[in-house]
Design a protein around this motif. Structure first.
Motif, PDB file in Angstrom:
ATOM      1  N   HIS A   1      -3.309  -3.705   2.706  1.00 38.66           N
ATOM      2  CA  HIS A   1      -2.486  -2.631   1.727  1.00 38.66           C
ATOM      3  C   HIS A   1      -2.144  -2.933   0.427  1.00 38.66           C
ATOM      4  O   HIS A   1      -2.225  -2.259  -0.346  1.00 38.66           O
TER       5      HIS A   1
ATOM      6  N   HIS B   1      -3.635  -0.688  -2.951  1.00 39.18           N
ATOM      7  CA  HIS B   1      -2.954  -0.458  -4.013  1.00 39.18           C
ATOM      8  C   HIS B   1      -3.253  -0.918  -5.088  1.00 39.18           C
ATOM      9  O   HIS B   1      -3.083  -0.134  -6.294  1.00 39.18           O
TER      10      HIS B   1
ATOM     11  N   CYS C   1      -2.203   6.350  -0.686  1.00 41.18           N
ATOM     12  CA  CYS C   1      -1.787   5.317   0.397  1.00 41.18           C
ATOM     13  C   CYS C   1      -0.521   6.335   0.762  1.00 41.18           C
ATOM     14  O   CYS C   1      -0.662   7.061   1.695  1.00 41.18           O
ATOM     15  N   HIS C   2       0.540   5.992   0.056  1.00 46.39           N
ATOM     16  CA  HIS C   2       1.823   6.704   0.770  1.00 46.39           C
ATOM     17  C   HIS C   2       2.550   7.250  -0.541  1.00 46.39           C
ATOM     18  O   HIS C   2       2.324   6.814  -1.633  1.00 46.39           O
TER      19      HIS C   2
HETATM   20 ZN   LIG Z   1       0.699   1.840   0.352  1.00 48.69          ZN
END
Ligand SMILES: [Zn+2]
Length: 76
Positions: free
Chosen positions: A65, A69, A75-76
């Motif tokens: 993760h 980034h 990603c989110h």
């Molecule tokens: Zn993320």
């Protein structure tokens, strides 16, 4: 004495270093290996999620993760 103190008139042959040549046949397998390894790393960091996931769960995604980034993958 085998050597004379008088310098010879003939110049010594040049001792320039040979140009560095990289044989492609020796580099090619390592280049292919690095490309495959890089593609696998990019896959796990950037695409191992959701529909493109090879492994169940989110542990691979969570493991990579921060790298995701860092490299700017969405990603989110
Ligand atoms: Zn993320």
């Amino acid at each position: 004495m085998a050597q004379s103190a008088i310098p010879s008139a003939t110049p010594s042959p040049r001792t320039d270093p040979a140009p560095l040549r990289v044989p492609v046949r020796e580099i090619l397998p390592w280049a292919v290996f690095a490309a495959v390894l890089g593609a696998v790393l990019i896959y796990f960091v950037g695409a191992e999620q959701g529909a493109t996931s090879l492994f169940g769960g989110t542990w691979v995604h969570e493991f990579t993760h921060d790298g995701r980034h860092l490299l700017g993958f969405p990603c989110h």
